[in-house]
Write an enzyme that holds these catalytic residues in place. Structure first.
Site, PDB file in Angstrom:
ATOM      1  N   GLU A  69      60.282  23.912  61.188  1.00 40.43           N
ATOM      2  CA  GLU A  69      60.261  22.456  61.434  1.00 40.43           C
ATOM      3  C   GLU A  69      60.449  21.724  60.098  1.00 40.43           C
ATOM      4  O   GLU A  69      59.797  22.046  59.117  1.00 40.43           O
ATOM      5  CB  GLU A  69      58.927  22.075  62.090  1.00 40.43           C
ATOM      6  CG  GLU A  69      58.565  20.611  62.067  1.00 40.43           C
ATOM      7  CD  GLU A  69      59.572  19.678  62.766  1.00 40.43           C
ATOM      8  OE1 GLU A  69      60.019  19.987  63.884  1.00 40.43           O
ATOM      9  OE2 GLU A  69      59.900  18.624  62.159  1.00 40.43           O
ATOM     10  N   GLN A  70      61.301  20.700  60.122  1.00 37.55           N
ATOM     11  CA  GLN A  70      61.571  19.983  58.874  1.00 37.55           C
ATOM     12  C   GLN A  70      60.391  19.127  58.382  1.00 37.55           C
ATOM     13  O   GLN A  70      60.218  18.941  57.180  1.00 37.55           O
ATOM     14  CB  GLN A  70      62.798  19.095  59.025  1.00 37.55           C
ATOM     15  CG  GLN A  70      62.646  17.963  60.040  1.00 37.55           C
ATOM     16  CD  GLN A  70      63.922  17.152  60.231  1.00 37.55           C
ATOM     17  OE1 GLN A  70      64.943  17.431  59.612  1.00 37.55           O
ATOM     18  NE2 GLN A  70      63.860  16.145  61.087  1.00 37.55           N
ATOM     19  N   ARG A 127      51.901  10.579  73.958  1.00 36.51           N
ATOM     20  CA  ARG A 127      52.845  11.594  73.483  1.00 36.51           C
ATOM     21  C   ARG A 127      52.172  12.553  72.495  1.00 36.51           C
ATOM     22  O   ARG A 127      52.405  13.763  72.511  1.00 36.51           O
ATOM     23  CB  ARG A 127      54.035  10.888  72.818  1.00 36.51           C
ATOM     24  CG  ARG A 127      55.132  11.795  72.316  1.00 36.51           C
ATOM     25  CD  ARG A 127      56.281  10.971  71.779  1.00 36.51           C
ATOM     26  NE  ARG A 127      57.138  10.542  72.854  1.00 36.51           N
ATOM     27  CZ  ARG A 127      58.259  11.185  73.204  1.00 36.51           C
ATOM     28  NH1 ARG A 127      58.659  12.250  72.560  1.00 36.51           N
ATOM     29  NH2 ARG A 127      58.971  10.760  74.197  1.00 36.51           N
ATOM     30  N   TYR A 153      51.963   1.671  81.579  1.00 37.08           N
ATOM     31  CA  TYR A 153      51.006   2.562  82.253  1.00 37.08           C
ATOM     32  C   TYR A 153      49.861   2.957  81.317  1.00 37.08           C
ATOM     33  O   TYR A 153      49.977   2.826  80.097  1.00 37.08           O
ATOM     34  CB  TYR A 153      51.695   3.809  82.821  1.00 37.08           C
ATOM     35  CG  TYR A 153      52.545   4.659  81.887  1.00 37.08           C
ATOM     36  CD1 TYR A 153      51.993   5.620  81.054  1.00 37.08           C
ATOM     37  CD2 TYR A 153      53.935   4.533  81.895  1.00 37.08           C
ATOM     38  CE1 TYR A 153      52.790   6.434  80.246  1.00 37.08           C
ATOM     39  CE2 TYR A 153      54.744   5.339  81.088  1.00 37.08           C
ATOM     40  CZ  TYR A 153      54.166   6.286  80.264  1.00 37.08           C
ATOM     41  OH  TYR A 153      54.960   7.075  79.469  1.00 37.08           O
ATOM     42  N   ASP A 168      66.887  18.106  73.811  1.00 36.05           N
ATOM     43  CA  ASP A 168      67.790  17.005  73.466  1.00 36.05           C
ATOM     44  C   ASP A 168      68.981  17.478  72.630  1.00 36.05           C
ATOM     45  O   ASP A 168      69.996  16.785  72.561  1.00 36.05           O
ATOM     46  CB  ASP A 168      67.040  15.927  72.665  1.00 36.05           C
ATOM     47  CG  ASP A 168      66.273  14.951  73.550  1.00 36.05           C
ATOM     48  OD1 ASP A 168      66.157  15.210  74.761  1.00 36.05           O
ATOM     49  OD2 ASP A 168      65.788  13.936  73.024  1.00 36.05           O
TER      50      ASP A 168
END
Ligand code: FAD
Length: 378
Positions: free
Chosen positions: A35-36, A109, A216, A295
């Site tokens: 991971e960067q 998130r 929400y 993605d």
């Protein structure tokens, strides 16, 4: 390489990369994640976890933790921006759980990301490793090069490096994603700031003529509320989860909306903005012992709240295709994963782009009724 068990390098520790790491480890593979970022940041955003994603997350052992940390909505209601009239009440809660076999949850998130990270041992995640190059060698292994000069080798590479994937560029050349000309403003804040404002639903999408806002709760006790918009704003294409927006401009953009929407926007003290992008479905996702996930290969607009769900489903199907495969069989296993994911993710990209999900009566079975652990594989 002499490993009996294939070594798998995953690029990116986002939702897709971590889900893939957890799923591949469940199937006994030797996984390292690169991971960067130097550390994980808690992005101020909400995320809807569809029943289809929950099937996968249950298989990763995360259901109990997620139920405890997230909000369990009665429905996703769709209302007219001015009158508040109900256009379609997409029912979740117990009826959806009975129908689809898994709950629909609304999360912060950061809580979903932390849950996924908890399913992957820290020692296999190499932070501060920005991929800069990939070379496939004749013997079937792949060499990875990183910005600080380090290199690594693996039998297979799963590039879950997001919408601007370097791995995609290396495999298929440069092609930027489509900018939709629209921006998402978003924020999460304590619901106590709403004072006496009566919130109509657990989760509402307010539909205006050329813009909308979804709001929400993201905590089981309704203590935090999230909203995210989609509105025209050409010229802003800086993709980041931390770019800030102007609350005044946001309020002006929703000045014609229902008083509840204006009240929820007025209670925010900071907002973030991010351009909305997608791509045409890609004919190919990989080559040799390298493939893409999430993605990196199927970015979509967030209008069905299914982008991360698709990455999480990818992870489960990938792990099923790689289970028990020896080094010589990796390329074929990756092509099988791609073949089993392309139709569904393309349909999701194209349906999401229409921004009609929930605007009227909507057939939801094909989205939420899919279980990536048990779906038949071609
Ligand atoms: P990312 O989350 O982008 O992760 C990519 C990772 O790769 C990052 O950690 C990045 O730092 C790393 N990386 C990139 N390049 C390199 C490199 N060269 N070397 C090493 N590491 C690298 N989806 C849902 O399911 N439900 C929702 O409610 C929802 N709401 C959304 C709302 C908005 C406003 C937006 C924009 C999206 C929403 N999505 C939602 C979609 C979801 O956010 C994405 O689909 C999901 O984050 C994709 O995960 P990923 O792991 O493929 O990519």
């Amino acid at each position: 390489m002499t490993h009996a068990i294939p070594s798998i390098a995953i690029i990116g520790a986002g939702m897709g990369g971590l889900a893939a790491a957890a799923a591949l480890r469940l199937k006994g593979l030797d996984v390292t994640v690169y991971e960067q970022a130097r550390q994980f940041a808690r992005v101020g955003a909400g995320i809807q976890i569809g029943c289809n994603a929950m099937h996968v997350l249950r298989g990763l052992g995360l259901e109990e933790r997620l139920r405890a940390d997230t909000f369990y909505p009665r429905s996703w209601n769709n209302r007219d921006s001015k009158t508040g009239d109900v256009m379609f009440d997409m029912e979740f809660g117990q009826p959806a759980e009975r129908r689809y076999g898994a709950p629909y949850l609304l999360a912060h998130r950061g809580d979903l990301h932390a849950a996924l990270a908890s399913a992957v041992p820290d020692e296999i995640v190499r932070l501060d490793h920005r991929l800069t190059g990939l070379d496939q060698t004749g013997d079937g292994s792949v060499t990875l090069r990183f910005a600080h000069g380090a290199t690594a080798r693996a039998d297979a590479v799963i590039a879950a490096d997001g919408v601007n994937s370097l791995a995609k560029k290396i495999l298929f050349g440069e092609s930027p994603p489509n900018f939709t000309g629209r921006i998402a403003y978003r924020t999460v804040y304590p619901a106590s700031r709403l004072g006496g404002l009566a919130i109509l639903d657990d989760c509402t999408k307010w539909w205006g003529p050329d813009r909308h806002i979804i709001m929400y709760y993201v905590k089981p006790d309704r203590s935090e509320i999230y909203f995210v918009t989609s509105q025209p704003e050409p010229g802003f294409e800086f993709e980041s989860w931390s770019a800030t927006g102007d609350i005044g401009a946001l309020s002006d953009a929703f000045a014609e909306f229902h008083p509840q929407v204006k009240g929820v926007i007025a209670a925010s003290t900071e907002v973030f903005k991010r351009p909305l992008v997608d791509r045409e479905p890609m004919a190919r996702w990989g080559e040799g012992n390298v493939t893409l996930l999430g993605d990196a290969c199927h970015p979509m607009t967030p209008y069905m709240a299914q982008g991360a769900a698709m990455a999480i489903e990818d992870a489960a199907v990938l792990s099923r295709c790689l289970e028990g495969v020896e080094r010589a069989g990796i390329a074929a296993a990756l092509r099988r994963y791609e073949a089993n994911r392309q139709e569904r993710t393309a349909r999701m990209q194209l349906t999401s782009r229409q921004n009609a999900w929930g605007k009227g009566a909507t057939d939801t079975d094909w989205v939420y009724g899919y279980n990536a652990w048990t779906a038949e594989l071609a």
